[in-house]
Design an enzyme around this catalytic site. Sequence first.
Site, PDB file in Angstrom:
ATOM      1  N   ALA A 135       0.832  -1.112   0.103  1.00 31.56           N
ATOM      2  CA  ALA A 135       0.011  -0.024   0.069  1.00 31.56           C
ATOM      3  C   ALA A 135       0.904   1.096  -0.043  1.00 31.56           C
ATOM      4  CB  ALA A 135      -0.906   0.017   1.282  1.00 31.56           C
ATOM      5  N   GLY A 188       0.695  -5.069   0.968  1.00 31.35           N
ATOM      6  CA  GLY A 188      -0.461  -4.929   0.053  1.00 31.35           C
ATOM      7  C   GLY A 188      -0.402  -5.640  -1.214  1.00 31.35           C
ATOM      8  N   GLU A 231      -0.605  -9.039  -0.345  1.00 29.77           N
ATOM      9  CA  GLU A 231      -2.043  -9.495  -0.118  1.00 29.77           C
ATOM     10  C   GLU A 231      -2.847  -9.477  -1.305  1.00 29.77           C
ATOM     11  OE1 GLU A 231      -1.959  -6.181   2.848  1.00 29.77           O
ATOM     12  OE2 GLU A 231      -2.879  -7.505   4.377  1.00 29.77           O
ATOM     13  N   GLU A 287       4.537  -4.928   7.423  1.00 24.52           N
ATOM     14  CA  GLU A 287       3.934  -3.705   7.895  1.00 24.52           C
ATOM     15  C   GLU A 287       4.446  -3.696   9.240  1.00 24.52           C
ATOM     16  OE1 GLU A 287       2.415  -6.359   6.060  1.00 24.52           O
ATOM     17  OE2 GLU A 287       0.972  -5.486   4.821  1.00 24.52           O
TER      18      GLU A 287
HETATM   19  C1  HXC Z   1       5.129   4.414  -1.198  1.00 24.23           C
HETATM   20  C2  HXC Z   1       7.149   3.444  -1.916  1.00 24.23           C
HETATM   21  C3  HXC Z   1       6.758   2.209  -1.301  1.00 24.23           C
HETATM   22  C4  HXC Z   1       5.308   2.108  -0.786  1.00 24.23           C
HETATM   23  C5  HXC Z   1       8.497   2.103  -2.429  1.00 24.23           C
HETATM   24  N1  HXC Z   1       8.067   3.181  -2.757  1.00 24.23           N
HETATM   25  N2  HXC Z   1       7.470   1.256  -1.873  1.00 24.23           N
HETATM   26  N3  HXC Z   1       6.026   4.417  -1.923  1.00 24.23           N
HETATM   27  N4  HXC Z   1       4.715   3.167  -0.666  1.00 24.23           N
HETATM   28  N5  HXC Z   1       4.942   0.904  -0.043  1.00 24.23           N
HETATM   29  C6  HXC Z   1       8.759   4.252  -3.356  1.00 24.23           C
HETATM   30  C7  HXC Z   1       9.866   4.851  -2.796  1.00 24.23           C
HETATM   31  O1  HXC Z   1       9.460   5.586  -1.706  1.00 24.23           O
HETATM   32  C8  HXC Z   1      10.880   5.366  -3.800  1.00 24.23           C
HETATM   33  O2  HXC Z   1      10.178   6.934  -4.204  1.00 24.23           O
HETATM   34  C9  HXC Z   1      10.430   4.526  -4.831  1.00 24.23           C
HETATM   35  O3  HXC Z   1       9.384   3.771  -4.485  1.00 24.23           O
HETATM   36  C10 HXC Z   1      11.751   3.613  -4.901  1.00 24.23           C
HETATM   37  O4  HXC Z   1      11.937   2.548  -4.030  1.00 24.23           O
HETATM   38  P1  HXC Z   1      13.155   2.675  -3.014  1.00 24.23           P
HETATM   39  O5  HXC Z   1      12.822   2.191  -1.633  1.00 24.23           O
HETATM   40  O6  HXC Z   1      14.082   3.692  -3.370  1.00 24.23           O
HETATM   41  O7  HXC Z   1      13.700   1.312  -3.738  1.00 24.23           O
HETATM   42  P2  HXC Z   1      14.925   0.381  -3.055  1.00 24.23           P
HETATM   43  O8  HXC Z   1      15.779   0.666  -2.242  1.00 24.23           O
HETATM   44  O9  HXC Z   1      15.111  -0.810  -4.368  1.00 24.23           O
HETATM   45  O10 HXC Z   1      13.751  -0.731  -2.055  1.00 24.23           O
HETATM   46  C11 HXC Z   1      12.620  -1.448  -2.574  1.00 24.23           C
HETATM   47  C12 HXC Z   1      12.004  -1.841  -1.216  1.00 24.23           C
HETATM   48  C13 HXC Z   1      11.687  -0.527  -0.487  1.00 24.23           C
HETATM   49  C14 HXC Z   1      12.809  -3.086  -0.430  1.00 24.23           C
HETATM   50  C15 HXC Z   1      10.558  -2.573  -1.805  1.00 24.23           C
HETATM   51  O11 HXC Z   1      11.101   0.397  -1.280  1.00 24.23           O
HETATM   52  C16 HXC Z   1      10.507  -0.698   0.569  1.00 24.23           C
HETATM   53  O12 HXC Z   1      10.782  -1.331   1.714  1.00 24.23           O
HETATM   54  N6  HXC Z   1       9.335  -0.163   0.526  1.00 24.23           N
HETATM   55  C17 HXC Z   1       8.209  -0.506   1.154  1.00 24.23           C
HETATM   56  C18 HXC Z   1       7.707  -1.808   1.586  1.00 24.23           C
HETATM   57  C19 HXC Z   1       6.696  -2.076   2.444  1.00 24.23           C
HETATM   58  O13 HXC Z   1       6.973  -1.775   3.737  1.00 24.23           O
HETATM   59  N7  HXC Z   1       5.418  -2.443   2.134  1.00 24.23           N
HETATM   60  C20 HXC Z   1       4.180  -2.412   3.084  1.00 24.23           C
HETATM   61  C21 HXC Z   1       3.570  -1.155   3.150  1.00 24.23           C
HETATM   62  S1  HXC Z   1       2.266  -1.093   4.099  1.00 24.23           S
HETATM   63  P3  HXC Z   1      11.275   7.912  -4.160  1.00 24.23           P
HETATM   64  O14 HXC Z   1      10.497   9.024  -4.462  1.00 24.23           O
HETATM   65  O15 HXC Z   1      11.930   8.138  -2.857  1.00 24.23           O
HETATM   66  O16 HXC Z   1      11.938   7.454  -5.401  1.00 24.23           O
HETATM   67  C22 HXC Z   1       0.991  -1.915   3.291  1.00 24.23           C
HETATM   68  C23 HXC Z   1      -0.313  -2.257   4.172  1.00 24.23           C
HETATM   69  C24 HXC Z   1      -1.367  -2.792   3.520  1.00 24.23           C
HETATM   70  O17 HXC Z   1       1.341  -2.383   2.233  1.00 24.23           O
HETATM   71  C25 HXC Z   1      -2.630  -3.118   4.016  1.00 24.23           C
HETATM   72  C26 HXC Z   1      -3.710  -2.803   3.415  1.00 24.23           C
HETATM   73  C27 HXC Z   1      -4.098  -1.350   2.933  1.00 24.23           C
END
Ligand code: HXC
Length: 257
Positions: free
Chosen positions: A65, A108, A111, A131
């Site tokens: 998400a 997400g 999911e 998460e």
């Molecule tokens: C918003 C995101 C994002 C996310 C990545 N980006 N994941 N933006 N929400 N979930 C964006 C980053 O901010 C970045 O933007 C660009 O995508 C590239 O990501 P990087 O982090 O620079 O890439 P990298 O270093 O290769 O790392 C990849 C990654 C990391 C390991 C996947 O991005 C990451 O940990 N993302 C978050 C994963 C996460 O926690 N997902 C769960 C979310 S909560 P900029 O602008 O800086 O270039 C969830 C709850 C669901 O899903 C519940 C139901 C609704």
Amino acid sequence: MAYDNILVETNGRVGVITLNRPKALNALNGELIAELGRALDAFEADAGIGCIILTGSERAFAAGADIKEMQPLAFPATYTDDFITSWERLSRCRKPVVAAVAGYALGGGCEIAMMCDIILAADNARFGQPEIQLGILPGAGGSQRLTRAIGKAKAMEMCLTGRTLTAEEADRYGLVSRVVPLAELRAEAMKVAETIAGLSLPSVMMAKESVNRAFETTLAEGIRFERRLFQALFATADQKEGMAAFAEKRGASFQNR
Ligand code: HXC
């Protein structure tokens, strides 16, 4: 229909939805989820579509998400607005959906892959529910579907630590149906989807409903449910065609009725 966050195309009887927010690794924001819902509505309403593929890019199926969109949210608005309701459109899809997952399927992203009926993984796929590292927990069914898919021990470790699975682990644990080389993912997904789309849609939809019933009911009730659907299919022209084709040693030509 115009979409900004997904690409939608058809290939014969297969509908393909590609998540397309490359700069954010396909992070699932409200707009994207609304577009996904509209695309699913359109494919479900289209009698010419027998199977749907949901996919992303080579780097990310979806990295979760959109964290930046969720950051300012506060309770009780998260409760009253319940933005996750719109995510459930995918799990209510009655036509089969094949997830073709390459790269990150996190939070997400994992999911929505699990809301699909078959997950095909590229060898670079990574599955996780990180998460907990954000101070929340999976909110779109992750703690439930993951536990049913791979069992408590492995689901608990993933949900409590955020540990990510490799494609090979996801295969071994039964989260995905199989792993294919990244370069072959789309073609393999298309092969599976074309196979399904070439079968009788009523039987395919009922088979999906019946398998899903296994997660919702007792064994005795599930078997009773399956029996009724099995019997009902003898009212279709496609059952006559399928069995006649077998007896006549020819390929079946299903009419989806
Ligand atoms: C918003 C995101 C994002 C996310 C990545 N980006 N994941 N933006 N929400 N979930 C964006 C980053 O901010 C970045 O933007 C660009 O995508 C590239 O990501 P990087 O982090 O620079 O890439 P990298 O270093 O290769 O790392 C990849 C990654 C990391 C390991 C996947 O991005 C990451 O940990 N993302 C978050 C994963 C996460 O926690 N997902 C769960 C979310 S909560 P900029 O602008 O800086 O270039 C969830 C709850 C669901 O899903 C519940 C139901 C609704």
